[in-house]
Motif scaffolding. Structure first.
Motif, mmCIF file in Angstrom:
data_model
loop_
_atom_site.group_PDB
_atom_site.id
_atom_site.type_symbol
_atom_site.label_atom_id
_atom_site.label_comp_id
_atom_site.label_asym_id
_atom_site.label_seq_id
_atom_site.Cartn_x
_atom_site.Cartn_y
_atom_site.Cartn_z
ATOM 1 N N ILE A 85 -1.433 17.443 -4.246
ATOM 2 C CA ILE A 85 -1.351 16.502 -5.272
ATOM 3 C C ILE A 85 -1.982 15.413 -5.007
ATOM 4 O O ILE A 85 -2.269 14.968 -3.930
ATOM 5 N N SER A 86 -2.626 14.773 -6.110
ATOM 6 C CA SER A 86 -3.565 13.601 -6.005
ATOM 7 C C SER A 86 -2.545 12.281 -6.355
ATOM 8 O O SER A 86 -1.648 12.092 -6.956
ATOM 9 N N THR A 87 -3.349 10.961 -6.238
ATOM 10 C CA THR A 87 -2.596 9.732 -6.537
ATOM 11 C C THR A 87 -2.824 9.484 -8.032
ATOM 12 O O THR A 87 -2.044 8.764 -8.513
ATOM 13 N N GLY A 88 -3.476 10.510 -8.680
ATOM 14 C CA GLY A 88 -3.790 10.381 -10.268
ATOM 15 C C GLY A 88 -2.543 10.373 -11.099
ATOM 16 O O GLY A 88 -2.359 10.137 -12.242
ATOM 17 N N ALA A 89 -1.208 10.971 -10.417
ATOM 18 C CA ALA A 89 -0.120 11.008 -11.255
ATOM 19 C C ALA A 89 0.953 10.032 -11.077
ATOM 20 O O ALA A 89 2.299 10.086 -11.713
ATOM 21 N N SER A 90 0.483 8.801 -10.704
ATOM 22 C CA SER A 90 1.566 7.802 -10.415
ATOM 23 C C SER A 90 1.993 7.197 -11.493
ATOM 24 O O SER A 90 3.231 6.967 -11.868
ATOM 25 N N ASN A 91 1.207 7.119 -12.623
ATOM 26 C CA ASN A 91 1.431 6.385 -13.756
ATOM 27 C C ASN A 91 2.321 7.475 -14.495
ATOM 28 O O ASN A 91 3.341 7.057 -15.028
ATOM 29 N N ASP A 92 2.081 8.784 -14.394
ATOM 30 C CA ASP A 92 3.040 9.654 -15.020
ATOM 31 C C ASP A 92 4.444 9.541 -14.603
ATOM 32 O O ASP A 92 5.326 9.654 -15.177
ATOM 33 N N LEU A 93 4.584 9.489 -13.120
ATOM 34 C CA LEU A 93 5.830 9.538 -12.349
ATOM 35 C C LEU A 93 6.609 8.279 -13.026
ATOM 36 O O LEU A 93 7.831 8.370 -12.936
ATOM 37 N N GLN A 94 5.887 7.147 -13.105
ATOM 38 C CA GLN A 94 6.536 5.935 -13.286
ATOM 39 C C GLN A 94 7.030 5.949 -14.485
ATOM 40 O O GLN A 94 8.209 5.690 -14.783
ATOM 41 N N ARG A 95 6.435 6.573 -15.840
ATOM 42 C CA ARG A 95 7.116 6.516 -16.902
ATOM 43 C C ARG A 95 7.983 7.652 -16.780
ATOM 44 O O ARG A 95 8.972 7.420 -17.645
ATOM 45 N N ALA A 96 7.975 8.733 -16.420
ATOM 46 C CA ALA A 96 8.845 9.624 -16.210
ATOM 47 C C ALA A 96 10.266 8.997 -15.802
ATOM 48 O O ALA A 96 11.333 9.187 -16.390
ATOM 49 N N THR A 97 10.045 8.285 -14.645
ATOM 50 C CA THR A 97 11.297 7.774 -14.137
ATOM 51 C C THR A 97 11.983 6.967 -15.121
ATOM 52 O O THR A 97 13.196 6.740 -14.967
#
Ligand code: ADP
Ligand code: ZN
Ligand code: MG
Length: 614
Positions: A504-516
Motif C-alpha cells: 500500500i502507498s501513502t496515496g490513501a491517507s486522505n481516503d482513510l481520514q474521510r472514512a474515519t
C-alpha cells in the motif's frame, strides 16, 4: 486520490487598497533628484581651475621664485605662475603640513592669502538634506496612514460610499438559488418603498437584518438587490474598514455613518463582513482589542439609539455567525437573520442561466448537467466557472462556449489546475489501481451515485487522480446502508493496491481520514452503532449555519465509552474494508482490464467503465 471531490477553491476577495503597495510619492523623487544635482554641483565647483601638481614641485617653484601669488585654503593651495602663458599660469596642489611655508613665501616675496573653506555645500549635504529627506518620508507615511482620501483632518470621516438612488442596478432577478432569503427580503423592500403603510398600524419593522451564509453565496449581491428594488440610497462599508490603528477612529466613523444615513432616510446601511468588528468581546490576559470594542459598542449604541420608523434599515453580512458578539443578535439589533445557503441543483442551474446571459453558448452545452456536477458550488464559484469556460473557448478560437469547455472548466475548478509534472510509470500504475478500486466498488454496491469519471491525470495540490461520482439528486439525508457503502468505496482504493500490488502507498491517507470521520460521526453523532445505541456522544455543538467543525471540547463521556467508541469505529472500518476486498477479489480480472484501459486513456467516462464491468 480522492473520491468525489466537491470542494472548489473559494475565492477570497482581497481588501481594496493596500497601504504599502502603491508607488512612492513624487516628493521623494524630487528629493533624490535634488541630491544628485547638488552632488554634481559640488564636484564642479570644488575642483579649482588649473593643472594640479605635486607638493614637491610646488616647493621647487617657491624656491625658484616662480610664483606671483597663491591662496591657501584648508586642503589645497591655488596659485599663479610668473612667466607662463595665460591659460597655463594656474595650478593647484594638495596642501601638506608644512609650518615653514609662510617663511619661505615671505623670503621670496610671494603674495599669499588664506582662504576660509567654503563650508555651506558640505554642511548642506552633510546634515540638512538627510533631515529634509526624513521629514519628507515621515510626511509621506503619515499621509498614507490617515487614509486615502485626505490628510489628518479626515480621520474620523466615514468612508461610506453613497450609492444614489438609481446607481444600484442590481435586482432580485440577478440573484437565484436563494429563494427563501429572497422572500424574506422582499418584505424589507416593501417597507422601504412605503414605510407609512406599516407604521400607521403601529407595526414595528426590523431594524437590522443579518445575512448569514458561506462565502460567495450572494449575500452582498442580495443586499444590493434590496437597495436596487426599493430605489433607496445604499451605504456600504466593510467591517474591516472600521478597524483602524488609532483608538476611537472606528467609533467616530460609525457615528458619522449613522448621521449620514439619517439625513438620507429611507436608505440601507450595509456592513459587509460584520465579523471583523463584531467579534465577541473577550477578557484576554494579553490586553483587549480596545479599538474594536469601542467600535462595536458604538455600533450597538447607535442601533439602539435610532428609530427604525425613520426608515433606515441596517443590513449586515457574515460567514462566521458563531464568532459574533451575542449583543449584536439581541432583539432590537440584528433581530432578523436570513440564511443564504449554497444553492441546490435547481438553484445552480438558475444561477448558471443568469451568468451565461452575456456569454455565447453553443447548443450542446447542457446547463442541467453542469448544475448536476457542481454540487457544493456557491454562486460565486458558478460565476467563476462560466467565466473560465468562456476564456477557454476564446483561447481555442471557438465561436461559442460548448460542453467541452464547461467540462474542462469544471475539472479545473473541482480538482485544481492540471499539473505539468509527469508521474513515474510505477506511480501511474499505483494510482490507476487505486482509482479503479474506488470505481469498481462504487459501481458494484447498490444505492450509490453512479461513477461519472475516473482520471489519473494529475491535478492540483495533492490529488493524483480522482473518481468522480455524479449525484442524481441532492441529498439531504443518507441512510446507514448508504454510509456503509460509501465507506467501502473510500477504502476500495487502498484495497485494490493491496490486492494487485501486494503493497500500500501513502496515496490513501486522505481516503482513510474521510472514512474515519464518517465512521466516527456514525457512532457518535448519528447513533448508527448498535453497540452504543442512539445517543449523541459528540458534545460538539456545530455552528448553527455552517458545516465547519468547531474545535474545542469533545463529548462528555467516560473513558470506557471512549474505548467502546474507538472499538466500534474500528469494527465499522474493518467491515467496510472486508466488503471492498470481497468485491475486488471477485472481480480480480475486471480490476486488471479496467486498470489497463485506464492507463491507456487516462480519463475514463462512467459509461465505458460500466461496459467493461459487465
Ligand atoms: P458573498 O457576499 O456571499 O460572499 P457575493 O454576493 O459577493 O457573495 O457574490 C459574489 C458574486 O458571485 C456575485 O457578484 C455574483 O456574480 C455571484 N453570485 C453569488 N451568489 C449568487 C446568486 N445566488 N445568484 C447569482 N449570482 C451569484
Ligand atoms: Zn483514493
Ligand atoms: Mg460579500
Amino acid at each position: 486520490m480522492a473520491t468525489p471531490q466537491r470542494s472548489p477553491r473559494l475565492q477570497q476577495r482581497g481588501a481594496g487598497r493596500g497601504p504599502l503597495g502603491s508607488r512612492p510619492s513624487a516628493s521623494v523623487w524630487y528629493g533624490l533628484g535634488l541630491l544628485v544635482l547638488l552632488g554634481a554641483a559640488q564636484l564642479y565647483f570644488a575642483v579649482p581651475a588649473g593643472r594640479s601638481i605635486p607638493y614637491s614641485e610646488f616647493k621647487v617653484l617657491v624656491r625658484d621664485g616662480q610664483l606671483t601669488e597663491i591662496s591657501i585654503s584648508d586642503q589645497t593651495i591655488h596659485g599663479t605662475l610668473k612667466n607662463a602663458e595665460k591659460d597655463k599660469a594656474q595650478f593647484t596642489t594638495t596642501r601638506v603640513e608644512d609650518p615653514k611655508l609662510a617663511e619661505e613665501l615671505d623670503a621670496k616675496g610671494v603674495k599669499y592669502t588664506g582662504e576660509s573653506a567654503n563650508r555651506w555645500l558640505p554642511d548642506l549635504l552633510g546634515w540638512i538634506l538627510p533631515l529634509l529627506f526624513f521629514v519628507a518620508i515621515w510626511g509621506f507615511f503619515f499621509r498614507r496612514m490617515s487614509g486615502a482620501e485626505g490628510g489628518v483632518m479626515s480621520f474620523a470621516r466615514s468612508k461610506g460610499k453613497v450609492y444614489a438612488d438609481d446607481e444600484v442596478k442590481v435586482k432580485f432577478s440577478d440573484v437565484a438559488g436563494v429563494d427563501e432569503a429572497e422572500n424574506e427580503l422582499k418584505e424589507i423592500v416593501e417597507f422601504l418603498k412605503t414605510p407609512s403603510k406599516y407604521t400607521n398600524l403601529g407595526g414595528k419593522i426590523p431594524k437590522g437584518v443579518l445575512l448569514v451564509g458561506p462565502p460567495g453565496t450572494g449575500k452582498t449581491l442580495l443586499a444590493r438587490a434590496v437597495a436596487g428594488e426599493a430605489h433607496v440610497p445604499f451605504f456600504s462599508l466593510s467591517g474591516s474598514e472600521f478597524v483602524e490603528m488609532f483608538v476611537g477612529v472606528g467609533a467616530a466613523r460609525i457615528r458619522d455613518l449613522f448621521q449620514q444615513a439619517e439625513a438620507k432616510a429611507p436608505c440601507i446601511v450595509f456592513i459587509d463582513e460584520l465579523d471583523a468588528l463584531g467579534k465577541a468581546r473577550t477578557q484576554s490576559p494579553f490586553g483587549s482589542h480596545e479599538e474594536r470594542e469601542q467600535t462595536l459598542n458604538q455600533l450597538l449604541a447607535e442601533m439602539d439609539g435610532f428609530d427604525s420608523r425613520k426608515g433606515v434599515i441596517i443590513m449586515a453580512a457574515t460567514n462566521r455567525p458563531e464568532v459574533l458578539d451575542a449583543a449584536l443578535l439581541r432583539p432590537g439589533r440584528f433581530d432578523r437573520q436570513v440564511l443564504v445557503d449554497k444553492p441546490d441543483i435547481k438553484g445552480r442551474e438558475d444561477i448558471l442561466r443568469i451568468h451565461v446571459k452575456n456569454v455565447k453558448i453553443a447548443p450542446d452545452a447542457d446547463l442541467k448537467v453542469v448544475a448536476a456536477r457542481t454540487a457544493g458550488f456557491a454562486g460565486a464559484d458558478l460565476a467563476n466557472l462560466v467565466n473560465e469556460a468562456a476564456l477557454l473557448a476564446a483561447r481555442n478560437d471557438k465561436p461559442a462556449v460548448g460542453m467541452i469547455e464547461f467540462e474542462s472548466a469544471m475539472d479545473r475548478l473541482i480538482a485544481g489546475l492540471e499539473k505539468k509534472r509527469v508521474m513515474s510509470v510505477k506511480e501511474r500504475k499505483i494510482v490507476a489501481y487505486h482509482e479503479c478500486g474506488h470505481a469498481i466498488v462504487a459501481t458494484t454496491l447498490p444505492g450509490l451515485d453512479p461513477v461519472h469519471k475516473i482520471s489519473i491525470v494529475q491535478r492540483g495540490f495533492g490529488a493524483l487522480g480522482y473518481t468522480m461520482q455524479l449525484p442524481i439528486e441532492d441529498r439531504y439525508l443518507m441512510t446507514r446502508g448508504e454510509l456503509l457503502a460509501q465507506l467501502a468505496v473510500l477504502l476500495g482504493g487502498r484495497t485494490a493496491e493491496e490486492i494487485a500490488l501486494g503493497e500500500i502507498s501513502t496515496g490513501a491517507s486522505n481516503d482513510l481520514q474521510r472514512a474515519t470521520d464518517i465512521a466516527r460521526a456514525m457512532v457518535t453523532e448519528y447513533g448508527m452503532s448498535d453497540a452504543l445505541g442512539a445517543i449523541n456522544y459528540d458534545g460538539n455543538k456545530r455552528p448553527r449555519f455552517l458545516d465547519i467543525q468547531m474545535g474545542g471540547e469533545r463529548g462528555v463521556h467516560g473513558e470506557d465509552t471512549a474505548k467502546q467508541i474507538d472499538a466500534e469505529i474500528k469494527r465499522i472500518l474493518t467491515d467496510a474494508h472486508n466488503t471492498a476486498r470481497e468485491i475486488l477479489m471477485s472481480k480480480r480480472d475486471k480490476l486488471e482490464t479496467v486498470t489497463a484501459r485506464l492507463l491507456e486513456v487516462e480519463v475514463m467516462e462512467g459509461d465505458e467503465l460500466r461496459r467493461l464491468l459487465t
